[in-house]
Write a protein that holds these residues in place. Sequence first.
Motif, short mmCIF file in Angstrom:
data_model
loop_
_atom_site.label_atom_id
_atom_site.label_comp_id
_atom_site.label_asym_id
_atom_site.label_seq_id
_atom_site.Cartn_x
_atom_site.Cartn_y
_atom_site.Cartn_z
N HIS A 48 -3.60 -6.38 -4.94
CA HIS A 48 -2.40 -6.88 -4.25
C HIS A 48 -2.40 -6.39 -2.81
O HIS A 48 -2.84 -5.28 -2.53
N ILE A 49 -1.84 -7.20 -1.95
CA ILE A 49 -1.58 -6.79 -0.58
C ILE A 49 -0.09 -7.00 -0.37
O ILE A 49 0.42 -8.11 -0.57
N ALA A 50 0.61 -5.94 -0.04
CA ALA A 50 2.04 -6.03 0.23
C ALA A 50 2.26 -5.79 1.72
O ALA A 50 1.76 -4.82 2.28
N TRP A 51 2.97 -6.71 2.34
CA TRP A 51 3.27 -6.60 3.76
C TRP A 51 4.78 -6.56 3.90
O TRP A 51 5.48 -7.46 3.42
N TYR A 96 8.83 8.57 -3.36
CA TYR A 96 9.64 7.39 -3.69
C TYR A 96 8.90 6.26 -4.41
O TYR A 96 9.51 5.52 -5.18
N HIS A 97 7.65 6.06 -4.14
CA HIS A 97 6.94 4.85 -4.60
C HIS A 97 7.04 4.63 -6.11
O HIS A 97 7.34 3.53 -6.56
N VAL A 98 6.78 5.66 -6.89
CA VAL A 98 6.75 5.51 -8.35
C VAL A 98 8.11 5.08 -8.90
O VAL A 98 8.18 4.30 -9.84
N GLN A 99 9.19 5.53 -8.28
CA GLN A 99 10.51 5.19 -8.80
C GLN A 99 11.18 4.05 -8.03
O GLN A 99 12.29 3.65 -8.37
N ALA A 100 10.56 3.51 -7.00
CA ALA A 100 11.18 2.45 -6.19
C ALA A 100 11.35 1.18 -7.03
O ALA A 100 10.37 0.61 -7.52
N GLU A 101 12.57 0.76 -7.19
CA GLU A 101 12.90 -0.38 -8.04
C GLU A 101 12.27 -1.68 -7.56
O GLU A 101 11.98 -2.57 -8.35
N ARG A 102 12.02 -1.80 -6.28
CA ARG A 102 11.51 -3.05 -5.74
C ARG A 102 10.02 -3.26 -6.03
O ARG A 102 9.53 -4.38 -6.01
N VAL A 103 9.27 -2.19 -6.30
CA VAL A 103 7.81 -2.29 -6.44
C VAL A 103 7.40 -3.29 -7.52
O VAL A 103 6.61 -4.19 -7.24
N PRO A 104 7.92 -3.20 -8.77
CA PRO A 104 7.49 -4.20 -9.75
C PRO A 104 7.92 -5.62 -9.38
O PRO A 104 7.25 -6.60 -9.71
N VAL A 160 3.34 3.01 -11.25
CA VAL A 160 2.80 4.19 -11.91
C VAL A 160 1.28 4.18 -11.92
O VAL A 160 0.64 5.20 -11.71
N ASP A 161 0.67 3.01 -12.16
CA ASP A 161 -0.79 2.96 -12.26
C ASP A 161 -1.46 2.34 -11.03
O ASP A 161 -2.56 1.85 -11.10
N THR A 162 -0.80 2.39 -9.90
CA THR A 162 -1.33 1.83 -8.67
C THR A 162 -2.32 2.77 -8.01
O THR A 162 -2.08 3.97 -7.90
N ASP A 163 -3.42 2.20 -7.56
CA ASP A 163 -4.39 2.94 -6.74
C ASP A 163 -4.26 2.39 -5.33
O ASP A 163 -4.62 1.23 -5.08
N VAL A 214 4.63 -2.55 7.60
CA VAL A 214 3.86 -1.75 6.65
C VAL A 214 2.89 -2.69 5.95
O VAL A 214 3.28 -3.78 5.53
N LEU A 215 1.66 -2.26 5.80
CA LEU A 215 0.68 -3.03 5.04
C LEU A 215 0.07 -2.10 4.00
O LEU A 215 -0.38 -1.00 4.34
N VAL A 216 0.10 -2.54 2.73
CA VAL A 216 -0.45 -1.75 1.63
C VAL A 216 -1.40 -2.63 0.83
O VAL A 216 -1.04 -3.73 0.43
N PHE A 217 -2.61 -2.14 0.63
CA PHE A 217 -3.62 -2.82 -0.18
C PHE A 217 -3.84 -1.94 -1.40
O PHE A 217 -4.14 -0.75 -1.26
#
Length: 183
Positions: free
Chosen positions: A153-156, A93-101, A66-69, A56-59
């Motif tokens: 941010h780029i998350a891979w 899931y994204h907004v509540q996913a504990e791993r995101v921050p 919560v404030d991610t575009d 998965v790649l997210v830019f």
Amino acid sequence: MRALPAAGEHEEGGVMIQREGFDRIVKLLHEAALDETQWLAATSLISEASRSKGNVLVFCEGGSAVDTDILFARFCFDREHREDWGREYFRNYHVQAERVPRVYRLPHGRLVPTSDLYTDPEKKTSRAYNEVFRRRELHDGLHVRLDGPGGSHIAWGLGNSIERGSWGFDQIRMIRHLVPRQA
């Protein structure tokens, strides 16, 4: 967070990445940056070379879930774009996913096991961990965060290893070679 194999460690029976394969991945990534039709070929080759179930790649821009575009997101598994997985993940899931921050706080280029981004109690109660990561066999995957332009941010994320046991030295080394160095 648990340590991944460091440079210099070796695993018996590990497969060395061929220079041609690495060069082909980089070439396809450059092509995919300019031509979206090349994205699936690039990510499929990454999964094959890293021996992972997919990636998965997210830019994105923003400092929290919560404030991610989300500017770009690709979920590719088993040589298929899984846009349905991406839609489901960001909608439910994204907004509540504990791993995101925790991913946002990772230093540029640090490779971390997905399971280390959740506490033991969270692994029992987290909807994202149990309904997405465990169900889709991503819970033993890897994550890396990269600095993007202008504070983005780029998350891979890579899915679970297809090798027996855990991630091996050669797999980790190949993935680290693909992570851009900080300028």
